[in-house]
Structure formats: structure tokens, C-alpha cells
Write an enzyme that holds these catalytic residues in place. Structure first.
Site, PDB file in Angstrom:
ATOM      1  N   SER A 183       0.839  -1.041  -0.118  1.00  0.00           N
ATOM      2  CA  SER A 183       0.102  -0.022   0.194  1.00  0.00           C
ATOM      3  C   SER A 183       1.011   1.262  -0.094  1.00  0.00           C
ATOM      4  O   SER A 183       0.294   2.250  -0.292  1.00  0.00           O
ATOM      5  CB  SER A 183      -1.033   0.057   1.320  1.00  0.00           C
ATOM      6  OG  SER A 183      -0.367   0.060   2.278  1.00  0.00           O
ATOM      7  N   HIS A 211      -5.613  -4.718  -1.788  1.00  0.00           N
ATOM      8  CA  HIS A 211      -5.308  -3.644  -2.691  1.00  0.00           C
ATOM      9  C   HIS A 211      -5.204  -3.938  -4.163  1.00  0.00           C
ATOM     10  O   HIS A 211      -5.010  -3.149  -5.090  1.00  0.00           O
ATOM     11  CB  HIS A 211      -3.752  -2.723  -2.419  1.00  0.00           C
ATOM     12  CG  HIS A 211      -4.084  -1.902  -1.280  1.00  0.00           C
ATOM     13  ND1 HIS A 211      -4.908  -0.654  -0.921  1.00  0.00           N
ATOM     14  CD2 HIS A 211      -3.772  -2.136  -0.033  1.00  0.00           C
ATOM     15  CE1 HIS A 211      -5.030  -0.207  -0.161  1.00  0.00           C
ATOM     16  NE2 HIS A 211      -4.189  -0.935   0.836  1.00  0.00           N
ATOM     17  N   LYS A 242     -12.683  -2.273  -0.026  1.00  0.00           N
ATOM     18  CA  LYS A 242     -11.793  -1.276  -0.645  1.00  0.00           C
ATOM     19  C   LYS A 242     -12.443  -1.247  -2.253  1.00  0.00           C
ATOM     20  O   LYS A 242     -13.583  -0.748  -2.213  1.00  0.00           O
ATOM     21  CB  LYS A 242     -10.304  -1.778  -0.637  1.00  0.00           C
ATOM     22  CG  LYS A 242      -9.654  -1.603   0.541  1.00  0.00           C
ATOM     23  CD  LYS A 242      -8.423  -1.865   0.647  1.00  0.00           C
ATOM     24  CE  LYS A 242      -7.616  -1.252   1.844  1.00  0.00           C
ATOM     25  NZ  LYS A 242      -7.175  -2.589   2.669  1.00  0.00           N
TER      26      LYS A 242
HETATM   27  C1  LIG Z   1      -7.184  -3.264   4.078  1.00  0.00           C
HETATM   28  C2  LIG Z   1      -6.362  -4.131   4.244  1.00  0.00           C
HETATM   29  C3  LIG Z   1      -6.851  -5.306   5.197  1.00  0.00           C
HETATM   30  C4  LIG Z   1      -7.767  -4.991   6.053  1.00  0.00           C
HETATM   31  O1  LIG Z   1      -9.179  -4.987   5.190  1.00  0.00           O
HETATM   32  P1  LIG Z   1     -10.611  -4.780   6.106  1.00  0.00           P
HETATM   33  O2  LIG Z   1     -11.626  -5.560   5.451  1.00  0.00           O
HETATM   34  O3  LIG Z   1     -10.769  -3.497   6.312  1.00  0.00           O
HETATM   35  O4  LIG Z   1     -10.488  -5.510   7.602  1.00  0.00           O
HETATM   36  C5  LIG Z   1      -6.190  -6.347   5.049  1.00  0.00           C
HETATM   37  N1  LIG Z   1      -4.895  -6.504   4.390  1.00  0.00           N
HETATM   38  C6  LIG Z   1      -4.568  -5.650   3.437  1.00  0.00           C
HETATM   39  C7  LIG Z   1      -3.380  -5.825   2.722  1.00  0.00           C
HETATM   40  C8  LIG Z   1      -5.327  -4.229   3.473  1.00  0.00           C
HETATM   41  O5  LIG Z   1      -4.585  -3.341   2.344  1.00  0.00           O
END
Ligand SMILES: *Cc1c(COP(=O)(O)O)cnc(C)c1O
Length: 396
Positions: A183, A211, A242
Site C-alpha cells: 500500500s 489492494h 476497498k
Molecule cells: C485494508 C487491508 C486489510 C484489512 O481489510 P478490512 O476488510 O478493512 O479489515 C487487510 N489486508 C490488507 C493488505 C489491506 O490493505
């Protein structure tokens, strides 16, 4: 007792604040979108949400959520195995399996839970987990909950991965674990090389597609599409928070027996409430839309390219990216904060990141592009970057 503890917390909080690390939250009073309204009435363009496909506020998604709530109510008031499984849960699991071309899927309340609950049911102290150093916090926590032997390799460093795999030959089973897209830089894990090493050293592979799904690959179907490695990844985890609508929810998808075992033993699945009907209905609509057409994904990719090309032409130092994350490198921590503040004054909402979130001396502004952005939004952001960049002597 609380008196002393209160003093201790107050002192710690003061330390956080003095180090400039205190997290203040901006209050949004509109839906999440390309343009958002902040408390106080300011309208800004949003370039720091994970709304990659612009579905957080999409009319079809909202309509599907409402319909599911009308038909199936508000909540499930139960975990899945007691009396909390609806046909919609099974349908969504099926839709996710089809999207990723896997055998089965298990839903969680969040990807944080999916990662927290994936290792402990599958591996023991006889086994090895080999993890990228920049993996998400939830993977790190999940690994901590499991007794397997831990190995770590520097971000995307295949020499270190190979060394770890050699050492891990002592263990019974081995699994390589990586984020699909990291990220902070927006770089994609080198899955082609990871697959080769996994084959050579007899290891399984897990990818967190949070992501990368909805973003990378010809039609956005993630790392397996991008590298054409279908059948080689054993476990994918991902989020519905996301690209896929942005509300809440996570999943693990992959080999049938693995998912079966998680349904029996994964603690965040067994001991936490089931995903509510509105999210199921909305998510089903999301996957339906993505199967109908690539239009949204194509627009997102065009936006990334347009933004990057213009920023590089303006003289900015942009990290190479294969995702919808664009790191505008400034290197200096204070500069990154001043830059973000001036951008906000120009009506552009971006975040400056610096140590310890990124390595020392690698401060940056992270821009996240979305299919929700229109050309005029991108132009406004680019012009603001150029104006502030000149003002702060970042570009000429
Ligand atoms: C955002 C993210 C998570 C967490 O996701 P949620 O569904 O918001 O708990 C887990 N792993 C990665 C790589 C992320 O970017």
C-alpha cells in the site's frame, strides 16, 4: 487505580502528539465519493480513499443494499454455524469463487479477521510461514496467533525469500505469504518469481488481494490474472471494504479443503457475527456489475495513467506503480506534511506519509486514483500539485 493509569496514558498520548504522530480525524458529512464535504462546509476532492472502482456511492450498489434489507432484514444476530447463514451468504461466496476462479470461499466480518483466522487453524509448530516484511498488520497479527516457525524476507526480495525457503526445508509444510499490492509504494508482489520459488522449494502460496483485486490484471481480477498464475495460489484473502463497494466484510478464497477447515476451526468465523444482508446484496451486485462489463476498471486504469503521465511530465518523482496507488516522493517528513496541508487549501485531500509508516528519508504523498474521478478532478489535482510543488521548490 485509574488515577495512576490516567497519568500514564496522558503522558504517552503527549509523547505521541509531540512526535507529530497523533492521528486527527477529519469529519466528512457527505457520502464517500470523488468530491466530499467536510464538517464546516469545505468541499474537497478526495484522493486518499480505497474507493478504487468508485462503487462506495454507486446507485446500483445502494439500491441492491436497500433491496436486500427490505427482503431479508437488518441483521443476522448470529454466527454462521448456529443460525446465521442465509442463501445470500452462499451466493456471495460462490460469486467470489467465480471471480477469483477458486474452489470455495468463506466470508468474514473484515479482511482483518480473514487474515487473523487463517494461519492458526491450518498450521502447527511443525510448519513454516514465510512472510514479506511489508505485509499488512493483520497478516502479522494472524501469524502471531499461530505456532508455526516464522521467517521474514525484505519486501519483494527474492534472494532473501529463497534463503528463507532453504532454511524452512526443516519444517513439514511451508507457506509463502504476501500482499498482492503493497500500500505504500503501490508495487505488485513479483508473483511469477514467487511461484517459481514455491515450486522449487515445495511451498504453498497465500496472497492478500486487498489492494490488488479490482485493480491489477487485464480486467482487474488480481495477481493471478496479471501474472497468469491461475491454479498456483492456494489461498487468497481480500476485503469488500476497498474496490468491491467499500462497506465492510472480508473473505478467504482458495482450495476446497482449506476453506472447509477454516469453516470448522477459524476463530473469527466461529465466534463473530455473520455479514448482514445489505452488504451481501450490495456485494452480489458489485460482482454482477464487474462480470457484465470492464468499463469501470478500464476507466480506473486510464485515470492512473493520465495522472502519472502528467505528474512525471511536470517533474515530480513518482514511484513506479502497477496499481491505483501513486507515491509522489518528497523524501523529507516535514515537507510531506506541509505539502499535504497546502494541497488541502487547494481543495485536494491527500495524505503525507513519513517514518515510521515508510522508511526514514522516504516521505511522500500517497495518491489513490479511482474510477469515480472525472478528468476535471484529475486536472484540478495535477494543477494543485504543480502550484504547491513550485511554491515548496519541489519542482521548477
Ligand atoms: C485494508 C487491508 C486489510 C484489512 O481489510 P478490512 O476488510 O478493512 O479489515 C487487510 N489486508 C490488507 C493488505 C489491506 O490493505
Amino acid at each position: 487505580m485509574y488515577g495512576e493509569f490516567k497519568n500514564y496514558l496522558s503522558a504517552e498520548l503527549k509523547n505521541i502528539e509531540e512526535a507529530g504522530l497523533y492521528k486527527n480525524e477529519r469529519i466528512i458529512v457527505s457520502p464517500q465519493s470523488a468530491e466530499i464535504e467536510l464538517a464546516g462546509g469545505d468541499k474537497v476532492l478526495n484522493f486518499c480513499a480505497n474507493n478504487y472502482l468508485g462503487l462506495s456511492n454507486h446507485p446500483r450498489v445502494i439500491e441492491a443494499a436497500k433491496k436486500a434489507m427490505d427482503e431479508r432484514g437488518y441483521g443476522m444476530s448470529s454466527v454462521r454455524f448456529i443460525c446465521g447463514t442465509q442463501d445470500l451468504h452462499k451466493e456471495l461466496e460462490q460469486a467470489i469463487s467465480e471471480y477469483f476462479r477458486t474452489e470455495d470461499t468463506i466470508l468474514y466480518a473484515a479482511c482483518f479477521d480473514a487474515n487473523g483466522g487463517v494461519f492458526e487453524p491450518l498450521l502447527t509448530e511443525q510448519d513454516a510461514i514465510i512472510s514479506d516484511a511489508l505485509n499488512h498488520a493483520s497478516i502479522i497479527d494472524g501469524v502471531r496467533l499461530c505456532k508455526a516457525k516464522r521467517y521474514r524476507y525484505a519486501n519483494a526480495n527474492m534472494v532473501e525469500l529463497e534463503e528463507a525457503l532453504q532454511k524452512a526445508q526443516e519444517q513439514r509444510f511451508r507457506i509463502i505469504v504476501t500482499d498482492g499490492v503493497f500500500s505504500m509504494d503501490g508495487n505488485v508482489a513479483p508473483m511469477d518469481q514467487i511461484c517459481q520459488l514455491a515450486e522449487k522449494y515445495d511451498a504453498m502460496i497465500m496472497v492478500d488481494e486487498s489492494h490488488s483485486a479490482g485493480v491489477v490484471g487485464e480486467t482487474g481480477r488480481g495477481v493471478s490474472e496479471l501474472f497468469d498464475i491461475y491454479g498456483k495460489v492456494d489461498i487468497y484473502t481480500g476485503t469488500l471494504g476497498k474496490a468491491f463497494g467499500g462497506a465492510l466484510g472480508g473473505f478467504t478464497t482458495g482450495r476446497k479443503e482449506i476453506i472447509d477447515m477454516l469453516r470448522q476451526r477459524s476463530r473469527p468465523y466461529l465466534f463473530s457475527n455473520s455479514v448482514p444482508p445489505m452488504i451481501l446484496g450490495a456485494s452480489l451486485e458489485v460482482f454482477k456489475m464487474l462480470n457484465e462489463s470492464d468499463e469501470i476498471h478500464t476507466k480506473q486504469q486510464e485515470n492512473v495513467k493520465y495522472f502519472r503521465d502528467k505528474m512525471i511530465a511536470a517533474g515530480f518523482d513518482i514511484k513506479p506503480t502497477q496499481s491505483a496507488i501513486c507515491a509522489v516522493m518528497l523524501y523529507d517528513a516535514k515537507l510531506s506534511q506541509d505539502f499535504a496541508t497546502l494541497m488541502a487549501k487547494e481543495g485536494i485531500y491527500v495524505t503525507g506519509f513519513y517514518y515510521p509508516v515508510v522508511p526514514k528519508g522516504e516521505a511522500r504523498i500517497r495518491v489513490q486514483l479511482s474510477a469515480a474521478h472525472e478528468r476535471e478532478h484529475l486536472d484540478k489535482a495535477i494543477n494543485a500539485f504543480i502550484k504547491v510543488g513550485k511554491e515548496l521548490n519541489v519542482i521548477k
